[in-house]
Design a protein around this motif. Structure first.
Motif, PDB file in Angstrom:
ATOM      1  N   SER A 138       0.812  -1.231   0.000  1.00 34.06           N
ATOM      2  CA  SER A 138       0.000   0.000   0.000  1.00 34.06           C
ATOM      3  C   SER A 138       0.836   1.267   0.000  1.00 34.06           C
ATOM      4  O   SER A 138       0.328   2.348   0.278  1.00 34.06           O
ATOM      5  N   ALA A 139       2.133   1.148  -0.307  1.00 36.30           N
ATOM      6  CA  ALA A 139       3.009   2.313  -0.288  1.00 36.30           C
ATOM      7  C   ALA A 139       3.135   2.968  -1.656  1.00 36.30           C
ATOM      8  O   ALA A 139       3.560   4.121  -1.748  1.00 36.30           O
ATOM      9  N   LEU A 140       2.782   2.255  -2.726  1.00 35.51           N
ATOM     10  CA  LEU A 140       2.976   2.769  -4.072  1.00 35.51           C
ATOM     11  C   LEU A 140       1.637   2.918  -4.774  1.00 35.51           C
ATOM     12  O   LEU A 140       0.755   2.058  -4.656  1.00 35.51           O
ATOM     13  N   LEU A 141       1.490   4.008  -5.534  1.00 32.37           N
ATOM     14  CA  LEU A 141       0.240   4.312  -6.216  1.00 32.37           C
ATOM     15  C   LEU A 141       0.508   4.666  -7.672  1.00 32.37           C
ATOM     16  O   LEU A 141       1.510   5.305  -7.988  1.00 32.37           O
ATOM     17  N   ILE A 142      -0.420   4.280  -8.534  1.00 35.93           N
ATOM     18  CA  ILE A 142      -0.424   4.702  -9.929  1.00 35.93           C
ATOM     19  C   ILE A 142      -1.804   5.274 -10.208  1.00 35.93           C
ATOM     20  O   ILE A 142      -2.818   4.601  -9.963  1.00 35.93           O
ATOM     21  N   ASP A 143      -1.867   6.495 -10.711  1.00 39.88           N
ATOM     22  CA  ASP A 143      -3.151   7.072 -11.086  1.00 39.88           C
ATOM     23  C   ASP A 143      -3.709   6.332 -12.289  1.00 39.88           C
ATOM     24  O   ASP A 143      -2.969   5.910 -13.180  1.00 39.88           O
ATOM     25  N   CYS A 144      -5.033   6.189 -12.322  1.00 39.99           N
ATOM     26  CA  CYS A 144      -5.683   5.545 -13.451  1.00 39.99           C
ATOM     27  C   CYS A 144      -7.073   6.128 -13.639  1.00 39.99           C
ATOM     28  O   CYS A 144      -7.589   6.824 -12.769  1.00 39.99           O
ATOM     29  N   MET A 145      -7.641   5.827 -14.791  1.00 37.03           N
ATOM     30  CA  MET A 145      -9.041   6.139 -15.073  1.00 37.03           C
ATOM     31  C   MET A 145      -9.757   4.818 -15.276  1.00 37.03           C
ATOM     32  O   MET A 145      -9.296   3.977 -16.064  1.00 37.03           O
ATOM     33  N   ILE A 146     -10.854   4.621 -14.577  1.00 37.80           N
ATOM     34  CA  ILE A 146     -11.664   3.425 -14.748  1.00 37.80           C
ATOM     35  C   ILE A 146     -12.575   3.687 -15.943  1.00 37.80           C
ATOM     36  O   ILE A 146     -13.424   4.572 -15.894  1.00 37.80           O
ATOM     37  N   ARG A 147     -12.372   2.941 -17.020  1.00 38.90           N
ATOM     38  CA  ARG A 147     -13.106   3.176 -18.274  1.00 38.90           C
ATOM     39  C   ARG A 147     -14.335   2.297 -18.396  1.00 38.90           C
ATOM     40  O   ARG A 147     -15.344   2.724 -18.919  1.00 38.90           O
ATOM     41  N   ASP A 148     -14.235   1.046 -18.007  1.00 38.49           N
ATOM     42  CA  ASP A 148     -15.356   0.098 -18.019  1.00 38.49           C
ATOM     43  C   ASP A 148     -15.333  -0.648 -16.706  1.00 38.49           C
ATOM     44  O   ASP A 148     -14.262  -0.941 -16.178  1.00 38.49           O
ATOM     45  N   ARG A 176      -4.435  -3.647  -5.922  1.00 36.71           N
ATOM     46  CA  ARG A 176      -5.705  -3.254  -5.313  1.00 36.71           C
ATOM     47  C   ARG A 176      -6.160  -2.029  -6.098  1.00 36.71           C
ATOM     48  O   ARG A 176      -5.364  -1.142  -6.377  1.00 36.71           O
ATOM     49  N   LEU A 177      -7.425  -2.005  -6.479  1.00 32.24           N
ATOM     50  CA  LEU A 177      -7.975  -0.886  -7.237  1.00 32.24           C
ATOM     51  C   LEU A 177      -8.827  -0.026  -6.321  1.00 32.24           C
ATOM     52  O   LEU A 177      -9.802  -0.505  -5.739  1.00 32.24           O
ATOM     53  N   PHE A 178      -8.456   1.246  -6.222  1.00 31.54           N
ATOM     54  CA  PHE A 178      -9.207   2.227  -5.437  1.00 31.54           C
ATOM     55  C   PHE A 178     -10.090   3.015  -6.387  1.00 31.54           C
ATOM     56  O   PHE A 178      -9.601   3.609  -7.350  1.00 31.54           O
ATOM     57  N   ASN A 179     -11.389   3.008  -6.140  1.00 28.17           N
ATOM     58  CA  ASN A 179     -12.351   3.788  -6.907  1.00 28.17           C
ATOM     59  C   ASN A 179     -12.610   5.072  -6.127  1.00 28.17           C
ATOM     60  O   ASN A 179     -13.260   5.049  -5.087  1.00 28.17           O
ATOM     61  N   SER A 180     -12.093   6.187  -6.629  1.00 28.83           N
ATOM     62  CA  SER A 180     -12.169   7.436  -5.857  1.00 28.83           C
ATOM     63  C   SER A 180     -13.588   7.980  -5.764  1.00 28.83           C
ATOM     64  O   SER A 180     -13.923   8.646  -4.795  1.00 28.83           O
ATOM     65  N   ASP A 226     -13.273   1.076   6.199  1.00 32.07           N
ATOM     66  CA  ASP A 226     -13.206  -0.167   6.967  1.00 32.07           C
ATOM     67  C   ASP A 226     -11.883  -0.914   6.818  1.00 32.07           C
ATOM     68  O   ASP A 226     -11.696  -1.946   7.441  1.00 32.07           O
ATOM     69  N   ASP A 227     -10.974  -0.419   5.977  1.00 35.20           N
ATOM     70  CA  ASP A 227      -9.724  -1.135   5.735  1.00 35.20           C
ATOM     71  C   ASP A 227      -8.810  -1.037   6.957  1.00 35.20           C
ATOM     72  O   ASP A 227      -8.672   0.037   7.550  1.00 35.20           O
ATOM     73  N   PRO A 228      -8.166  -2.148   7.358  1.00 32.02           N
ATOM     74  CA  PRO A 228      -7.273  -2.101   8.520  1.00 32.02           C
ATOM     75  C   PRO A 228      -5.982  -1.315   8.272  1.00 32.02           C
ATOM     76  O   PRO A 228      -5.323  -0.902   9.223  1.00 32.02           O
ATOM     77  N   ASP A 229      -5.620  -1.101   7.007  1.00 27.84           N
ATOM     78  CA  ASP A 229      -4.386  -0.392   6.669  1.00 27.84           C
ATOM     79  C   ASP A 229      -4.636   1.121   6.682  1.00 27.84           C
ATOM     80  O   ASP A 229      -5.433   1.628   5.894  1.00 27.84           O
ATOM     81  N   PRO A 230      -3.950   1.880   7.550  1.00 32.35           N
ATOM     82  CA  PRO A 230      -4.176   3.331   7.598  1.00 32.35           C
ATOM     83  C   PRO A 230      -3.830   4.040   6.292  1.00 32.35           C
ATOM     84  O   PRO A 230      -4.430   5.066   5.968  1.00 32.35           O
ATOM     85  N   LYS A 231      -2.905   3.497   5.512  1.00 34.73           N
ATOM     86  CA  LYS A 231      -2.586   4.101   4.214  1.00 34.73           C
ATOM     87  C   LYS A 231      -3.789   4.026   3.273  1.00 34.73           C
ATOM     88  O   LYS A 231      -4.042   4.945   2.509  1.00 34.73           O
ATOM     89  N   ILE A 232      -4.524   2.943   3.340  1.00 35.16           N
ATOM     90  CA  ILE A 232      -5.721   2.773   2.513  1.00 35.16           C
ATOM     91  C   ILE A 232      -6.835   3.677   3.018  1.00 35.16           C
ATOM     92  O   ILE A 232      -7.515   4.346   2.241  1.00 35.16           O
ATOM     93  N   ARG A 233      -7.035   3.718   4.325  1.00 33.38           N
ATOM     94  CA  ARG A 233      -8.079   4.598   4.881  1.00 33.38           C
ATOM     95  C   ARG A 233      -7.848   6.051   4.482  1.00 33.38           C
ATOM     96  O   ARG A 233      -8.800   6.790   4.239  1.00 33.38           O
ATOM     97  N   ASN A 234      -6.608   6.477   4.374  1.00 34.12           N
ATOM     98  CA  ASN A 234      -6.291   7.853   4.014  1.00 34.12           C
ATOM     99  C   ASN A 234      -6.463   8.145   2.526  1.00 34.12           C
ATOM    100  O   ASN A 234      -6.488   9.302   2.133  1.00 34.12           O
TER     101      ASN A 234
END
Length: 104
Positions: free
Chosen positions: A25-35, A56-60, A91-99
């Motif tokens: 959960s330390a690295l992120l890549i920006d993306c656009m969800i197309r479908d 892991r895909l984060f839907n903003s 609800d994620d236990p990882d504080p990096k994900i919650r943030n």
């Protein structure tokens, strides 16, 4: 047989911001969800080679996250298959994900 005929559920076209999360959960890549479907998604990225196989895909827009596996790549897109269900980042236990909900 094209990809559309192999899908089990309907794909919903969208243009939603997201983040690909990996590396403990330390690295992120920006993306656009197309479908988006119940089984997976098509993501637009700047360079598909940078995306690891398991993410892991984060839907903003929804403030949710799900485990996924890359099934195909083109130079600027990846297709992912979901593993499990979308979960609220709150609800994620990882504080990096919650943030993530504050950093989209």
């Amino acid at each position: 047989m094209d990809g559309e005929n192999r899908r089990k559920s309907h794909r919903r076209r969208m243009l939603q911001g997201g983040k690909i999360v990996y590396g403990r959960s330390a690295l992120l890549i920006d993306c656009m969800i197309r479908d988006l479907s119940e089984e997976g998604a098509r993501l637009k990225v700047s360079n598909a080679r940078d995306v690891p196989d398991n993410i892991r895909l984060f839907n903003s827009g929804e403030k949710t996250i799900i485990d996924a596996k890359v099934m195909w790549r083109s130079p600027r897109e990846v297709g992912v298959q979901f593993n499990g269900q979308f979960q609220s980042v709150i609800d994620d236990p990882d504080p990096k994900i919650r943030n993530l909900r504050f950093n989209d």
